[in-house]
Each structure stands twice: as C-alpha cells, then as structure tokens.
Design an enzyme around this catalytic site. Structure first.
Site, PDB file in Angstrom:
ATOM      1  N   LYS A 171       0.841  -1.203   0.000  1.00  0.00           N
ATOM      2  CA  LYS A 171       0.000   0.000   0.000  1.00  0.00           C
ATOM      3  C   LYS A 171       0.875   1.251   0.000  1.00  0.00           C
ATOM      4  CE  LYS A 171      -3.873  -2.301   2.260  1.00  0.00           C
ATOM      5  NZ  LYS A 171      -4.639  -2.605   3.482  1.00  0.00           N
ATOM      6  N   GLN A 185      -4.782  -1.242   9.695  1.00  0.00           N
ATOM      7  CA  GLN A 185      -4.691  -2.564   9.076  1.00  0.00           C
ATOM      8  C   GLN A 185      -5.287  -3.630   9.998  1.00  0.00           C
ATOM      9  OE1 GLN A 185      -3.681  -3.116   5.960  1.00  0.00           O
ATOM     10  NE2 GLN A 185      -3.858  -5.330   6.052  1.00  0.00           N
ATOM     11  N   ASP A 188     -11.323   3.147   4.160  1.00  0.00           N
ATOM     12  CA  ASP A 188     -11.712   1.736   3.999  1.00  0.00           C
ATOM     13  C   ASP A 188     -13.210   1.594   3.734  1.00  0.00           C
ATOM     14  OD1 ASP A 188      -9.764  -0.311   4.119  1.00  0.00           O
ATOM     15  OD2 ASP A 188      -9.372   0.153   6.223  1.00  0.00           O
TER      16      ASP A 188
HETATM   17  N1  GUN Z   1      -6.785  -6.362   6.052  1.00  0.00           N
HETATM   18  C1  GUN Z   1      -7.000  -7.076   4.916  1.00  0.00           C
HETATM   19  N2  GUN Z   1      -7.629  -6.324   3.995  1.00  0.00           N
HETATM   20  C2  GUN Z   1      -7.839  -5.112   4.561  1.00  0.00           C
HETATM   21  C3  GUN Z   1      -8.445  -3.897   4.095  1.00  0.00           C
HETATM   22  O1  GUN Z   1      -8.951  -3.779   2.971  1.00  0.00           O
HETATM   23  N3  GUN Z   1      -8.429  -2.860   4.981  1.00  0.00           N
HETATM   24  C4  GUN Z   1      -7.897  -2.961   6.216  1.00  0.00           C
HETATM   25  N4  GUN Z   1      -7.942  -1.892   7.012  1.00  0.00           N
HETATM   26  N5  GUN Z   1      -7.342  -4.064   6.689  1.00  0.00           N
HETATM   27  C5  GUN Z   1      -7.305  -5.130   5.847  1.00  0.00           C
END
Ligand code: GUN
Length: 276
Positions: free
Chosen positions: A48, A92, A115
């Site tokens: 990311k 996350q 998100d």
């Molecule tokens: N963990 C796995 N996928 C995601 C996501 O799309 N957002 C977040 N915040 N955590 C994740």
C-alpha cells in the site's frame, strides 16, 4: 473464456489518479497504522505504501508493537484525526488478539475513513448514496464494468458475509440491479445455489473451495481468496484450472482482484482529500 488482467486495469486506473494528483494543488495524505507482527499484514501494508509513492500520495506509516493497548491504538488514531495533511486513515486488520477493532475504528472520523468500514459509509452504501466504498468490493465492480458485464436482472451469488467484503459486495451488486444471494457457512446446499449464479464472487478464504461442479456454463467468476495451496503456493478460493474452462471470464490469483484493492485505496484517498 477470458482470464481477467486485474494488474493491467489497476495500472490504467493508477495512471489516471497520478494525473489527477499532479494537476491538483492538494497532495493527498494517507496514514497507515499497523499493530503487531502479522507477516501477511506487513506485506499488504508495504504494498500500500509503495503504491502511494508511485502515484504521488504522501504516506505516513505508524507501527505499534504486538503489546500495544487499546488506548494506545485509539490515542494514535485520535492524533492522526487532527492532522490536516492526513486525509485518510487506514488501520490494518486484523488487530492482535485482545484488541477490539470495532472500538478502535470508531476513532477514525468518517471524513477520513478510506476503507469505507464506518457505520456512516456502510449506511450510505445501503441507501444507494455511496461515498467511500470498501476497496475490494469496489475494485470488483470496476472489473465487472471494464469487462462489460451487464448485471441488471442477473443472479449474483456472493460466498462469504464479512463486513469488509461479502456484505458491501452484495449491496453494490443489488444497487446495480442484480438479484443477489449471499451464502455463508450455514447455507444449505451451497453447491446448488452457486450453480444458478450468472456472477459468482467467492470470499471464503479456503483453497479450492469453488469446484467446477459449482459453476454454471458461461458464468463470470471473481475470486477474492488469498490462500496457500498444499505446496505453499499463493492461490485463491477457486479451483482455477478446472473451473476456468466453464466460465466466460474469471479472475486469477494472483493478478486479479488484489491489485484492484490497493488501487481503490488510492481512489478512496483521493475522494477524501479532494472532498469529492
Ligand atoms: N486487512 C485485509 N484487507 C484489509 C483492508 O482492505 N483494509 C484494512 N484496514 N485491513 C485489511
């Protein structure tokens, strides 16, 4: 049968976002918070942050130890919420055992929820007034659109009912006028339901869960899974080699939904930065 190239579509969309950012007088800023040492989460976060740099989003990375308390996580999110240069905050998931992710996420203000997991953003999606939509389901809608899949009146089956993928996915498909069935671990005769799907989205997290006998001839199959097979190789939920020939198009793992998820995070960060 067509194998969908999620990486190529992601590259096109990222180039468009890069252009938009270059032509703006605001530099979008994204804060990524990771708690603990989950190896998969670390890889996701690294990807990311790298993607942010490539298109001109300023990223701020925060690491808390496995032993962090609920208050420490929430205090950090409160502090980030105050910073003007940070337009989006991503916590996350999953958090280490003992921490309450729902309570923690409540410390991310709606305006910075990239998100789309907040009650406000989920509510807007349900009302078909989408603002920021969860990255994976949104990326899947972009894939379907790009493939020219007409969802109106079609039977879409979503396997998995998570708050992060299955539920928002079902709502997006419904808003696009599909007839939607959501299957889960308690569903009776899952196979028979899947066999009637024009569009089948699997978000289960089990290797080779979707077998050829569950797929209708000519169906569109979207694989959200990120699993390891018996040889430790990365694979999705779908028994790809046996299923692909029955489909009109199918996403591979890797190279299907994954690159689109990260791209939609960039897209959502631009929405919150530019207040679109
Ligand atoms: N963990 C796995 N996928 C995601 C996501 O799309 N957002 C977040 N915040 N955590 C994740």
């Amino acid at each position: 049968m067509k194998i969908i190239d999620g990486k190529a579509l992601a590259a096109t969309l990222r180039a468009e976002l890069k252009d938009k950012i270059e032509n703006s007088n605001i530099q979008p800023g994204l804060a990524v918070v990771i708690v603990g040492n989950d190896p998969a989460s670390r890889i996701y976060v690294r990807n990311k942050i790298k993607a942010c740099g490539e298109i001109g989003i300023r990223s701020f990375s925060y690491e808390l130890p496995e032993t962090a308390t609920q208050k420490e996580v929430e205090d950090l999110l409160d502090a980030l919420a105050e910073k003007d240069e940070i337009h989006g905050i991503l916590l996350q998931l999953p958090l280490p055992k003992g921490l309450d992710s729902e309570a923690a996420m409540a410390h991310i203000p709606f305006e910075k929820d990239v998100d789309g997991f907040s009650a406000e953003n989920l509510g807007l999606l349900t009302l078909h007034k989408e603002k920021v939509v969860a990255c994976t389901p949104l990326g899947i809608m972009k894939i379907l659109e790009n493939e020219g899949v007409d969802l109106c009146g079609k039977h879409a089956v979503v396997i998995g009912r998570s708050d992060t993928v299955g539920k928002p996915m079902a709502m997006l498909l419904l808003n696009a006028n599909a007839t939607v069935t959501v299957c889960h671990s308690k569903t009776v005769d899952l196979k028979a339901i899947c066999r009637t799907a024009d569009v089948l989205v699997s978000a289960v997290g089990k290797a080779k869960f979707v077998t050829a006998d569950m797929v209708k001839e000519g169906a569109v199959v979207i694989d959200v899974g990120m699993n390891r097979d018996e040889d430790g190789k990365l694979c999705g939920d779908v028994d790809f080699e046996n299923v692909k020939e029955k489909t009109s198009c199918i996403t591979p793992v890797p190279g299907g939904v994954g690159p689109m998820t990260i791209t939609m995070l960039m897209y959502n960060t631009c929405i919150t930065a530019f207040k679109e």
